[in-house]
Enzyme design. Structure first.
Site, PDB file in Angstrom:
ATOM      1  N   GLU A 180      45.615  48.448   6.584  1.00 38.75           N
ATOM      2  CA  GLU A 180      45.665  48.260   8.162  1.00 38.75           C
ATOM      3  C   GLU A 180      46.758  47.467   8.579  1.00 38.75           C
ATOM      4  O   GLU A 180      47.219  46.653   7.644  1.00 38.75           O
ATOM      5  CB  GLU A 180      44.213  47.781   8.583  1.00 38.75           C
ATOM      6  N   ASP A 210      47.032  51.917   9.336  1.00 39.99           N
ATOM      7  CA  ASP A 210      45.983  52.174  10.423  1.00 39.99           C
ATOM      8  C   ASP A 210      46.092  50.989  11.276  1.00 39.99           C
ATOM      9  O   ASP A 210      45.646  49.581  10.999  1.00 39.99           O
ATOM     10  CB  ASP A 210      44.502  52.052   9.804  1.00 39.99           C
ATOM     11  N   SER A 244      40.467  44.053  10.323  1.00 32.71           N
ATOM     12  CA  SER A 244      39.303  44.054  11.485  1.00 32.71           C
ATOM     13  C   SER A 244      38.094  43.012  11.285  1.00 32.71           C
ATOM     14  O   SER A 244      37.788  42.591  12.029  1.00 32.71           O
ATOM     15  CB  SER A 244      38.587  45.550  11.413  1.00 32.71           C
ATOM     16  N   HIS A 254      43.754  47.397  15.192  1.00 27.30           N
ATOM     17  CA  HIS A 254      43.512  46.225  16.114  1.00 27.30           C
ATOM     18  C   HIS A 254      45.043  45.512  16.195  1.00 27.30           C
ATOM     19  O   HIS A 254      44.792  44.574  16.780  1.00 27.30           O
ATOM     20  CB  HIS A 254      42.588  45.294  15.083  1.00 27.30           C
ATOM     21  N   HIS A 274      39.346  49.830   6.075  1.00 22.80           N
ATOM     22  CA  HIS A 274      38.099  50.045   7.013  1.00 22.80           C
ATOM     23  C   HIS A 274      37.327  51.373   6.124  1.00 22.80           C
ATOM     24  O   HIS A 274      38.063  52.017   5.337  1.00 22.80           O
ATOM     25  CB  HIS A 274      38.547  50.648   8.095  1.00 22.80           C
ATOM     26  N   LYS A 279      40.026  50.053  21.165  1.00 24.23           N
ATOM     27  CA  LYS A 279      40.129  48.453  21.109  1.00 24.23           C
ATOM     28  C   LYS A 279      40.754  47.997  22.400  1.00 24.23           C
ATOM     29  O   LYS A 279      40.515  47.869  23.701  1.00 24.23           O
ATOM     30  CB  LYS A 279      40.404  48.121  19.620  1.00 24.23           C
ATOM     31  N   ASN A 305      36.032  44.339  21.281  1.00 24.76           N
ATOM     32  CA  ASN A 305      37.344  44.706  20.760  1.00 24.76           C
ATOM     33  C   ASN A 305      38.258  44.842  22.157  1.00 24.76           C
ATOM     34  O   ASN A 305      39.357  45.567  21.684  1.00 24.76           O
ATOM     35  CB  ASN A 305      37.410  45.789  19.784  1.00 24.76           C
TER      36      ASN A 305
HETATM   37  C1  LIG Z   1      40.419  49.302  11.071  1.00 22.90           C
HETATM   38  C2  LIG Z   1      39.791  50.360  11.880  1.00 22.90           C
HETATM   39  N1  LIG Z   1      40.117  51.771  11.571  1.00 22.90           N
HETATM   40  C3  LIG Z   1      39.368  52.699  12.119  1.00 22.90           C
HETATM   41  C4  LIG Z   1      38.337  52.307  13.045  1.00 22.90           C
HETATM   42  C5  LIG Z   1      37.529  53.460  13.662  1.00 22.90           C
HETATM   43  O1  LIG Z   1      37.993  53.436  14.840  1.00 22.90           O
HETATM   44  P1  LIG Z   1      36.927  54.274  16.129  1.00 22.90           P
HETATM   45  O2  LIG Z   1      36.094  53.196  16.685  1.00 22.90           O
HETATM   46  O3  LIG Z   1      37.902  54.783  17.013  1.00 22.90           O
HETATM   47  O4  LIG Z   1      36.168  55.356  15.150  1.00 22.90           O
HETATM   48  C6  LIG Z   1      38.086  51.030  13.154  1.00 22.90           C
HETATM   49  C7  LIG Z   1      36.824  50.673  13.837  1.00 22.90           C
HETATM   50  O5  LIG Z   1      36.151  49.849  14.166  1.00 22.90           O
HETATM   51  C8  LIG Z   1      38.742  49.973  12.628  1.00 22.90           C
HETATM   52  O6  LIG Z   1      38.390  48.574  12.810  1.00 22.90           O
END
Ligand SMILES: Cc1ncc(COP(=O)(O)O)c(C=O)c1O
Length: 383
Positions: free
Chosen positions: A175, A202, A179, A205, A134, A234, A48
């Site tokens: 999101e 969130d 992801s 990405h 997520h 990322k 990422n």
């Molecule tokens: C959409 C999303 N939110 C949160 C996270 C979690 O983030 P972190 O890797 O910093 O724990 C991810 C991680 O893969 C993600 O894809």
């Protein structure tokens, strides 16, 4: 004790029988263009590290400088003695960049999402989430005292209908960029129908990649949610996360967010390096321009292949369907010098197994040629 042992063995065996078990692979260069293991090399289409900052000289140097200035660890949780000038500088930088009054720092995006939902939600509340959110968000809602209602993916009408049927205090969570699908949420439309509900995005990405100066999905859509979660693992190339919000919500989270209050603050050197990474995200427009060009090139090169999905981001899912076939394809590509992951249930729906291909500013068009050639070959030999 015996019951636990049985459960552990049975669960493992079920995963293995379904072809859904996962293995940890030790590699060098997961944060670079080329991955190395056992004297072999692969082009990395799995990280990422969208902007190529994870191994950038200036970011590495900033972390080294931070170590000299502040030492190795933060020493305590933020409210004890863990909050240093390096953390404050990072918070100020984030607020200035993203246009929020407060930034509450966390050691990971997973804990930021959980902290946000656990601190906000009470019994009687309703939390609306996109079906493809997520795991950290869905799990937090399921474990919270609130009621979870999932709306169809990116379906504003479904959300609107569900919101209209509810009288309780509500929170809508999506999101910014999904992801595993690489598509973007209809943030503007959601903001228009949110009514009295709070809105949280969130943008793990989207931050750094989308929007002017990398301000993310919300900035690109012209939307300011009540809460914006940005993660640093990322596009920013390091790790950690922040919840962006107004001053009152920031004060509230400072008391109530248990993952913040009861967890050692990130090392100050990391906060220092993150401030440098944000400077580069803001100023290195060429990284986003290159990513956009590579994305266009990928779409031209792959669009004739069954399984191709067009996306406006650097995340390019290639849908295979069957888990065993997805694994077989990833193995074939690995034999031809390409490293990526076969994503299977429970991360994505059963029968939606896929390759998760990610582009970064470190790639060149020739790497995409290599990928397209071998995916096409696999489709021929496996037909
Ligand atoms: C959409 C999303 N939110 C949160 C996270 C979690 O983030 P972190 O890797 O910093 O724990 C991810 C991680 O893969 C993600 O894809």
């Amino acid at each position: 004790m015996q019951a636990f042992n049985q459960r552990i063995e049975q669960t493992l065996q079920t995963r293995i029988n379904q072809g859904l078990d996962r293995q940890l692979r030790c590699v060098e260069g997961g944060n670079q263009l080329m991955i190395c293991r056992d004297n072999q090399q692969w082009v990395n289409f799995a990280s990422n590290n969208y902007l190529g900052l994870a191994n950038d000289d200036k970011v590495v140097l900033a972390w080294q400088q931070g170590l000299r200035l502040f030492g190795a660890g933060s020493g305590a949780s933020p409210l004890v003695t863990g909050h240093s000038t390096a953390h404050q500088m990072l918070e100020d930088k984030l607020c200035d960049w993203l246009g929020f009054e407060r930034a509450i720092l966390f050691n990971s995006g997973f804990s930021a999402n959980q902290a946000l939902l656990f601190s906000l939600l009470e019994k009687g509340d309703v939390v609306f989430q996109d079906k493809l959110n997520h795991a950290s968000l869905i799990e937090a809602a399921m474990l919270s005292p609130a009621t979870l209602k999932r709306f169809a993916h990116n379906d504003v009408e479904d959300l609107s209908r569900k919101l209209a049927n509810v009288d309780a205090s509500s929170l809508v969570v999506t999101e910014g960029v999904f992801s595993m699908d690489g598509d973007v949420a209809p943030l503007k439309d959601i903001a228009q129908i949110q009514g009295n509900a709070l809105f949280a995005v969130d943008d793990a990405h989207g931050i750094g990649v989308l929007g002017e100066k990398g301000g993310g999905s919300c900035q690109a859509a012209g939307v300011k949610p009540n809460f914006l979660v940005v993660t640093f693992g990322k596009a920013l190339g390091i790790s950690g996360a922040a919840i962006m919000c107004d001053a009152t919500a920031g004060d509230y989270l400072t008391q109530m967010a248990r993952h913040f209050v009861y967890s050692t603050a990130m090392p100050p050197a990391q906060a220092y390096a993150l401030t440098q990474a944000i400077n580069q995200v803001q100023h290195d427009d060429w990284r986003r321009t290159k990513l956009d060009e590579l994305s266009d090139y990928y779409e031209q090169s792959m669009c004739h292949l069954p399984g191709f999905r067009s996306t406006p981001t650097a995340i390019k899912p290639f849908i295979i369907g069957d888990s065993a076939r997805a694994l077989d394809c990833a193995k074939f590509l690995s034999q031809h010098g390409i490293w990526l992951s076969a994503i299977r249930a429970p991360t994505v729906a059963r029968h939606q197994a896929r390759l998760r291909i990610t582009l970064t500013a470190l790639h060149e068009q020739s790497h995409i040629d290599q990928l397209a050639e071998h995916v096409e070959q696999w489709l021929e030999v496996s037909a």
